[in-house]
Enzyme design. Sequence first.
Site, short mmCIF file in Angstrom:
data_model
loop_
_atom_site.label_atom_id
_atom_site.label_comp_id
_atom_site.label_asym_id
_atom_site.label_seq_id
_atom_site.Cartn_x
_atom_site.Cartn_y
_atom_site.Cartn_z
N LYS A 1 13.13 45.97 37.43
CA LYS A 1 13.56 47.04 38.32
C LYS A 1 14.97 47.54 38.00
CE LYS A 1 13.06 45.02 42.33
NZ LYS A 1 12.69 43.68 41.82
N ARG B 1 12.71 45.54 52.37
CA ARG B 1 12.19 44.20 52.07
C ARG B 1 11.19 43.72 53.13
NH1 ARG B 1 14.86 41.29 48.09
NH2 ARG B 1 16.82 42.19 47.36
N ARG C 1 15.69 33.32 30.43
CA ARG C 1 16.99 34.01 30.40
C ARG C 1 18.13 33.02 30.15
NH1 ARG C 1 18.19 37.97 35.29
NH2 ARG C 1 17.85 36.06 36.50
N ARG D 1 21.06 29.51 33.96
CA ARG D 1 21.57 29.45 35.33
C ARG D 1 20.61 28.65 36.21
NH1 ARG D 1 22.71 35.32 37.56
NH2 ARG D 1 20.47 35.10 37.71
N ARG E 1 11.49 31.74 44.32
CA ARG E 1 11.85 33.15 44.51
C ARG E 1 10.60 34.02 44.57
NH1 ARG E 1 15.69 34.49 39.69
NH2 ARG E 1 15.70 36.58 40.62
#
Length: 210
Positions: free
Chosen positions: A17, A87, A121, A154, A165
């Site tokens: 996004k 949301r 990532r 991370r 998530r």
Amino acid sequence: MSQQPNVLLLGPPGAGKGTQSANVADEYDIPHVTTGDALRANKDMETEHGTPRSFMEAGELVPDPVVNEIVAEALGDEGYVLDGYPRNEEQVAYLADITTLDAVCLLSVSESELVDRLTGRRVCDECGANYHVEFDQPAEEGVCDECGGELIQREDDTEDTVRERLRVYHETTEPVVEHYREAGVLQEIDGEQAPDAVWDDLRATIDETV
């Protein structure tokens, strides 16, 4: 195209996004509005429920009525691309009261692909540059091309955290997607394509709907 559209971009974490919202903002010369940026830019804005800063400094979630007012302030008079809001269904109702959406686009990506993207990532612990173990590798493994810093994973990008998530997304935000689907306005884009192909489809969809 001369008209500056009001675009809502939906999708789970890792769907792209941020990248595609930036493309939309550049193409149509409209602001990219995210909840986080809007809150940071207006953290001292007075609302009847208090300022965003008062909640952020207490480590609390900023309540919907405050988020709503901040987003309303951030939306431009001449188009915008909205990313990360609404949301929940209460925010959907508020948004419908304050603006009219020209295009509602969902970047569709499978859960397995999202997990691969997010757990792969790597971030430079010196300058914050982003890489990916599969899609965007540095010249030397584990070393940042920009500054020579160490690339780390991370905590947000470990598999357990990523799956949590995604669970939260399914629980809280998928009803928003279903709302727009049932309203007959949701346009789905295959988010598993290469970023340029996703952008081509997204731009064509926006151009057709405004």
